[in-house]
Every structure is written in C-alpha cells, then in structure tokens.
Scaffold this motif. Structure first.
Motif, PDB file in Angstrom:
ATOM      1  N   ASN A  12      54.148  56.127 -36.853  1.00 22.56           N
ATOM      2  CA  ASN A  12      54.642  56.532 -35.538  1.00 22.56           C
ATOM      3  C   ASN A  12      54.488  58.035 -35.356  1.00 22.56           C
ATOM      4  OD1 ASN A  12      55.541  53.874 -34.909  1.00 22.56           O
ATOM      5  ND2 ASN A  12      57.297  54.213 -36.235  1.00 22.56           N
ATOM      6  N   GLN A  13      53.467  58.437 -34.611  1.00 25.72           N
ATOM      7  CA  GLN A  13      53.201  59.831 -34.272  1.00 25.72           C
ATOM      8  C   GLN A  13      53.195  60.748 -35.502  1.00 25.72           C
ATOM      9  OE1 GLN A  13      56.025  60.839 -31.211  1.00 25.72           O
ATOM     10  NE2 GLN A  13      55.305  59.222 -29.871  1.00 25.72           N
ATOM     11  N   ASN A  14      52.745  60.243 -36.620  1.00 19.32           N
ATOM     12  CA  ASN A  14      52.594  61.005 -37.865  1.00 19.32           C
ATOM     13  C   ASN A  14      53.896  61.592 -38.413  1.00 19.32           C
ATOM     14  OD1 ASN A  14      49.859  60.518 -38.068  1.00 19.32           O
ATOM     15  ND2 ASN A  14      49.319  62.294 -36.872  1.00 19.32           N
ATOM     16  N   VAL A  15      55.047  61.140 -37.928  1.00 20.16           N
ATOM     17  CA  VAL A  15      56.304  61.681 -38.457  1.00 20.16           C
ATOM     18  C   VAL A  15      57.154  60.637 -39.160  1.00 20.16           C
ATOM     19  CG1 VAL A  15      56.427  63.581 -36.803  1.00 20.16           C
ATOM     20  CG2 VAL A  15      57.502  61.399 -36.248  1.00 20.16           C
ATOM     21  N   SER A  16      56.878  59.361 -38.894  1.00 15.82           N
ATOM     22  CA  SER A  16      57.603  58.297 -39.577  1.00 15.82           C
ATOM     23  C   SER A  16      56.696  57.080 -39.695  1.00 15.82           C
ATOM     24  CB  SER A  16      58.885  57.935 -38.825  1.00 15.82           C
ATOM     25  OG  SER A  16      58.576  57.321 -37.591  1.00 15.82           O
ATOM     26  N   ALA A  17      57.131  56.151 -40.525  1.00 17.10           N
ATOM     27  CA  ALA A  17      56.418  54.894 -40.684  1.00 17.10           C
ATOM     28  C   ALA A  17      57.425  53.767 -40.544  1.00 17.10           C
ATOM     29  CB  ALA A  17      55.734  54.831 -42.046  1.00 17.10           C
ATOM     30  N   GLU A  18      57.009  52.684 -39.908  1.00 13.73           N
ATOM     31  CA  GLU A  18      57.873  51.512 -39.785  1.00 13.73           C
ATOM     32  C   GLU A  18      57.340  50.438 -40.722  1.00 13.73           C
ATOM     33  OE1 GLU A  18      59.008  48.185 -36.461  1.00 13.73           O
ATOM     34  OE2 GLU A  18      58.787  50.265 -35.784  1.00 13.73           O
ATOM     35  N   ILE A  19      58.211  49.898 -41.570  1.00 15.31           N
ATOM     36  CA  ILE A  19      57.821  48.896 -42.550  1.00 15.31           C
ATOM     37  C   ILE A  19      58.160  47.500 -42.049  1.00 15.31           C
ATOM     38  CG2 ILE A  19      60.025  49.167 -43.780  1.00 15.31           C
ATOM     39  CD1 ILE A  19      58.549  48.453 -46.375  1.00 15.31           C
ATOM     40  N   SER A  20      57.281  46.556 -42.334  1.00 16.11           N
ATOM     41  CA  SER A  20      57.521  45.131 -42.110  1.00 16.11           C
ATOM     42  C   SER A  20      57.143  44.412 -43.390  1.00 16.11           C
ATOM     43  CB  SER A  20      56.659  44.596 -40.966  1.00 16.11           C
ATOM     44  OG  SER A  20      56.979  45.226 -39.767  1.00 16.11           O
ATOM     45  N   ILE A  21      57.965  43.450 -43.790  1.00 14.17           N
ATOM     46  CA  ILE A  21      57.681  42.706 -45.013  1.00 14.17           C
ATOM     47  C   ILE A  21      57.888  41.221 -44.762  1.00 14.17           C
ATOM     48  CG2 ILE A  21      60.038  43.104 -45.856  1.00 14.17           C
ATOM     49  CD1 ILE A  21      58.842  43.001 -48.732  1.00 14.17           C
ATOM     50  N   PHE A  22      57.058  40.419 -45.421  1.00 15.58           N
ATOM     51  CA  PHE A  22      57.168  38.964 -45.361  1.00 15.58           C
ATOM     52  C   PHE A  22      56.855  38.429 -46.747  1.00 15.58           C
ATOM     53  CE2 PHE A  22      54.913  34.919 -45.220  1.00 15.58           C
ATOM     54  CZ  PHE A  22      55.885  34.117 -44.633  1.00 15.58           C
ATOM     55  N   LEU A  23      57.702  37.543 -47.250  1.00 10.91           N
ATOM     56  CA  LEU A  23      57.440  36.856 -48.510  1.00 10.91           C
ATOM     57  C   LEU A  23      57.294  35.361 -48.245  1.00 10.91           C
ATOM     58  CD1 LEU A  23      59.883  38.481 -51.086  1.00 10.91           C
ATOM     59  CD2 LEU A  23      57.449  38.921 -50.783  1.00 10.91           C
ATOM     60  N   VAL A  24      56.361  34.735 -48.927  1.00 12.44           N
ATOM     61  CA  VAL A  24      56.132  33.303 -48.815  1.00 12.44           C
ATOM     62  C   VAL A  24      57.367  32.571 -49.353  1.00 12.44           C
ATOM     63  CG1 VAL A  24      54.676  31.407 -49.647  1.00 12.44           C
ATOM     64  CG2 VAL A  24      53.636  33.589 -49.029  1.00 12.44           C
ATOM     65  N   LYS A  25      57.721  31.499 -48.676  1.00 12.97           N
ATOM     66  CA  LYS A  25      58.841  30.677 -49.131  1.00 12.97           C
ATOM     67  C   LYS A  25      58.623  30.273 -50.592  1.00 12.97           C
ATOM     68  CE  LYS A  25      61.584  26.703 -47.806  1.00 12.97           C
ATOM     69  NZ  LYS A  25      61.809  25.664 -46.817  1.00 12.97           N
ATOM     70  N   GLY A  26      59.655  30.360 -51.375  1.00 13.89           N
ATOM     71  CA  GLY A  26      59.539  30.064 -52.799  1.00 13.89           C
ATOM     72  C   GLY A  26      59.485  31.317 -53.656  1.00 13.89           C
ATOM     73  N   PHE A  27      59.222  32.458 -53.026  1.00  9.24           N
ATOM     74  CA  PHE A  27      59.179  33.726 -53.749  1.00  9.24           C
ATOM     75  C   PHE A  27      60.348  34.636 -53.373  1.00  9.24           C
ATOM     76  CE2 PHE A  27      54.841  32.226 -54.050  1.00  9.24           C
ATOM     77  CZ  PHE A  27      54.567  32.437 -55.389  1.00  9.24           C
ATOM     78  N   THR A  28      61.242  34.122 -52.548  1.00  9.54           N
ATOM     79  CA  THR A  28      62.407  34.903 -52.160  1.00  9.54           C
ATOM     80  C   THR A  28      63.540  34.691 -53.169  1.00  9.54           C
ATOM     81  OG1 THR A  28      63.223  33.107 -50.763  1.00  9.54           O
ATOM     82  CG2 THR A  28      61.825  34.769 -49.707  1.00  9.54           C
ATOM     83  N   GLY A  29      64.484  35.618 -53.176  1.00 15.02           N
ATOM     84  CA  GLY A  29      65.650  35.484 -54.047  1.00 15.02           C
ATOM     85  C   GLY A  29      65.396  35.789 -55.502  1.00 15.02           C
ATOM     86  N   ARG A  30      64.265  36.406 -55.816  1.00 16.19           N
ATOM     87  CA  ARG A  30      63.928  36.703 -57.219  1.00 16.19           C
ATOM     88  C   ARG A  30      63.696  38.194 -57.462  1.00 16.19           C
ATOM     89  NH1 ARG A  30      59.591  32.084 -58.840  1.00 16.19           N
ATOM     90  NH2 ARG A  30      58.214  33.472 -57.697  1.00 16.19           N
ATOM     91  N   GLY A  31      64.071  39.021 -56.491  1.00 12.42           N
ATOM     92  CA  GLY A  31      63.901  40.460 -56.640  1.00 12.42           C
ATOM     93  C   GLY A  31      62.521  40.962 -56.280  1.00 12.42           C
ATOM     94  N   LEU A  32      61.643  40.059 -55.873  1.00 14.26           N
ATOM     95  CA  LEU A  32      60.279  40.461 -55.541  1.00 14.26           C
ATOM     96  C   LEU A  32      60.224  41.260 -54.244  1.00 14.26           C
ATOM     97  CD1 LEU A  32      58.498  37.140 -56.508  1.00 14.26           C
ATOM     98  CD2 LEU A  32      58.520  39.283 -57.796  1.00 14.26           C
TER      99      LEU A  32
END
Length: 93
Positions: A12-32
């Motif tokens: 965003n205008q070279n001053v910040s970044a916005e993060i988006s994350i997605f994990l496949v079902k089955g890989f959640t809840g394990r600290g990944l």
C-alpha cells in the motif's frame, strides 16, 4: 510436496503491506499458520524495505486466525482504515 496454503501481500503506497493467508483444510490447528505468518512477514520486511508495518484484517468470527496473528506478534490497531466485520491488526518493523 503439495502446497498447504498461500500467503500474499498487497503493498500500500510503499509504506505498509497487507497480509492475507489461507491454509488448506486439514493443515489448520497445528501451528502452521503461525509459522507461515512469521516466515512470510520476515521475508516481506526484507523484500519491501520501505514498508514500516504489515496489516492484517481478520474476520471477527475467526478466532483461530486472530489467535495465530497474535501469536505471530500482531497487535490490535485502531489507527488506520477499518472494516466493519474485521479486526485490524498490525505488526511493526
């Protein structure tokens, strides 16, 4: 070696970044998610030297994601743009 999800950043205008994350079902809840957020943010700060922070918008009903971002060092931030159904979290450099 199949992908377990994705992490992406929008600069965003070279001053910040916005993060988006997605994990496949089955890989959640394990600290990944926390590990992915940590490693991706480290790489983002290295790649985008001018970005002073990384912002995450987490749906208010997504408690697992909120906890993952908090474990990765993100903190609640009410100073920038808001979205009605999301918490705004920020990780500073």
């Amino acid at each position: 070696n199949n992908p377990i999800g994705q992490v992406r950043f929008e600069i965003n205008q070279n001053v910040s970044a916005e993060i988006s994350i997605f994990l496949v079902k089955g890989f959640t809840g394990r600290g990944l998610g926390v590990a992915s957020i940590n490693q991706s943010c480290r790489l983002a700060f290295e790649s985008f030297q001018e970005a002073s922070c990384i912002v995450a918008f987490v749906r208010k009903d997504n408690f697992a994601s909120l906890r993952a971002f908090e474990k990765a060092g993100f903190q609640a931030d009410n100073t920038g743009s808001q979205r009605a159904e999301h918490f705004r979290l920020m990780l500073s450099r």
